[in-house]
Design a protein around this motif. Structure first.
Motif, short mmCIF file in Angstrom:
data_model
loop_
_atom_site.label_atom_id
_atom_site.label_comp_id
_atom_site.label_asym_id
_atom_site.label_seq_id
_atom_site.Cartn_x
_atom_site.Cartn_y
_atom_site.Cartn_z
N THR A 197 0.84 -1.20 0.00
CA THR A 197 0.00 0.00 0.00
C THR A 197 0.87 1.24 0.00
O THR A 197 2.02 1.23 0.45
CB THR A 197 -0.94 0.05 1.23
OG1 THR A 197 -0.15 0.08 2.41
CG2 THR A 197 -1.86 -1.16 1.26
N GLY A 198 0.31 2.31 -0.52
CA GLY A 198 1.03 3.57 -0.55
C GLY A 198 0.30 4.61 -1.35
O GLY A 198 -0.94 4.62 -1.41
N GLU A 199 1.08 5.48 -2.01
CA GLU A 199 0.48 6.59 -2.75
C GLU A 199 1.33 6.90 -3.99
O GLU A 199 2.56 6.89 -3.93
CB GLU A 199 0.43 7.81 -1.85
CG GLU A 199 -0.22 9.01 -2.46
CD GLU A 199 -0.31 10.17 -1.49
OE1 GLU A 199 -1.43 10.43 -1.01
OE2 GLU A 199 0.73 10.80 -1.21
N TYR A 200 0.65 7.13 -5.10
CA TYR A 200 1.29 7.67 -6.30
C TYR A 200 1.13 9.18 -6.24
O TYR A 200 0.08 9.70 -5.87
CB TYR A 200 0.62 7.16 -7.58
CG TYR A 200 1.12 5.82 -8.03
CD1 TYR A 200 2.38 5.69 -8.62
CD2 TYR A 200 0.34 4.69 -7.89
CE1 TYR A 200 2.84 4.45 -9.04
CE2 TYR A 200 0.80 3.45 -8.32
CZ TYR A 200 2.05 3.34 -8.89
OH TYR A 200 2.51 2.12 -9.30
N GLN A 201 2.19 9.89 -6.67
CA GLN A 201 2.15 11.34 -6.70
C GLN A 201 2.71 11.81 -8.03
O GLN A 201 3.64 11.21 -8.57
CB GLN A 201 3.01 11.92 -5.56
CG GLN A 201 2.60 11.45 -4.20
CD GLN A 201 3.68 11.71 -3.16
OE1 GLN A 201 4.51 12.61 -3.32
NE2 GLN A 201 3.68 10.93 -2.11
N ARG A 202 2.14 12.87 -8.51
CA ARG A 202 2.67 13.54 -9.71
C ARG A 202 2.79 15.01 -9.35
O ARG A 202 1.92 15.82 -9.63
CB ARG A 202 1.72 13.33 -10.88
CG ARG A 202 2.30 13.86 -12.19
CD ARG A 202 1.46 13.40 -13.37
NE ARG A 202 1.97 13.96 -14.59
CZ ARG A 202 1.41 14.97 -15.24
NH1 ARG A 202 0.31 15.52 -14.80
NH2 ARG A 202 1.94 15.41 -16.36
N ASP A 262 4.71 18.07 -14.04
CA ASP A 262 4.88 17.36 -15.30
C ASP A 262 6.24 16.68 -15.35
O ASP A 262 7.24 17.26 -14.94
CB ASP A 262 4.76 18.32 -16.49
CG ASP A 262 3.32 18.70 -16.80
OD1 ASP A 262 2.40 18.09 -16.22
OD2 ASP A 262 3.13 19.62 -17.61
N GLY A 263 6.26 15.46 -15.86
CA GLY A 263 7.52 14.75 -16.04
C GLY A 263 8.05 14.07 -14.80
O GLY A 263 9.14 13.48 -14.83
N VAL A 264 7.31 14.12 -13.68
CA VAL A 264 7.76 13.48 -12.44
C VAL A 264 6.66 12.55 -11.93
O VAL A 264 5.51 12.95 -11.82
CB VAL A 264 8.08 14.53 -11.35
CG1 VAL A 264 8.51 13.84 -10.05
CG2 VAL A 264 9.15 15.49 -11.82
N THR A 296 11.23 7.51 -7.47
CA THR A 296 10.97 8.75 -8.20
C THR A 296 11.50 8.60 -9.61
O THR A 296 12.66 8.24 -9.81
CB THR A 296 11.67 9.95 -7.50
OG1 THR A 296 11.22 10.00 -6.14
CG2 THR A 296 11.34 11.25 -8.20
N ILE A 297 10.63 8.86 -10.59
CA ILE A 297 11.01 8.82 -12.00
C ILE A 297 10.96 10.24 -12.53
O ILE A 297 9.91 10.88 -12.49
CB ILE A 297 10.05 7.92 -12.81
CG1 ILE A 297 9.98 6.52 -12.22
CG2 ILE A 297 10.49 7.87 -14.28
CD1 ILE A 297 8.91 5.64 -12.86
#
Length: 174
Positions: free
Chosen positions: A21-26, A29-31, A45-46
């Motif tokens: 479990t966790g969280e996606y973050q944006r 833009d581009g991250v 982190t991409i």
């Protein structure tokens, strides 16, 4: 933008699927940031062609996105999905849609050989404007199912595979 996630990962080596479990973050833009909170703490982190993985108690690892084309595809697809940019999706994938606005499916099939070597397809399930689930079908290995937003919240502490599939596919109550 941010959304909670729940993943169940199966493996022949495990007695029961691993629940992550966790969280996606944006954040911009581009991250794309994937923050795992349980059963361990890890942040991936991409950004700018690089992947950085930081795990509690260990030195961070960084590598080129070119070593993991499936992550590049994931970053591109997430950004395009969040922006509602079909043209950007179609740069990387063949896009097929099905369903209605109330309950829809989007199937992304990689166009580039290097990504197709790792990934058969990505199937996204949603309701209205909400992306509720992503199924990632690798060319080798186990299917990865990620519940997002309302589906992740509805999953609670569930570890039953059938219940999570129902939430993913929109067969369960909200």
């Amino acid at each position: 933008m941010r959304t909670a996630f729940v993943e169940l990962r199966g493996s022949a080596l495990l007695k029961a699927p691993l629940r992550i479990t966790g969280e996606y973050q944006r954040p911009r833009d581009g991250v794309l940031v994937r923050e795992v909170r349980a059963p361990y703490a890890e942040t991936t982190t991409i950004t700018e062609g690089q992947v950085r993985i930081a795990r509690a108690g260990k030195s961070p690892r960084t590598f080129s996105l070119s070593r993991a084309p499936e992550l590049a595809g994931l970053q591109a697809s997430f950004g395009a999905l969040l922006a509602g940019d079909r043209a950007a999706l179609e740069q990387h994938y063949r896009v097929a849609s099905d369903g209605t606005r109330q309950r829809w499916t989007l199937t992304l099939t990689p166009k580039r050989a290097e990504l197709a070597a790792q990934l058969q397809r990505i199937t996204l399930y949603g309701r209205g404007a909400e992306l509720r689930c992503i199924e990632t079908w690798p060319t080798k290995g186990e299917l990865q199912r990620t519940l997002l937003a309302g589906a992740a919240r509805a999953a609670g502490d569930a570890v039953d595979g059938a219940a999570l599939i129902a939430l993913c596919h929109g067969d369960a109550a909200r």
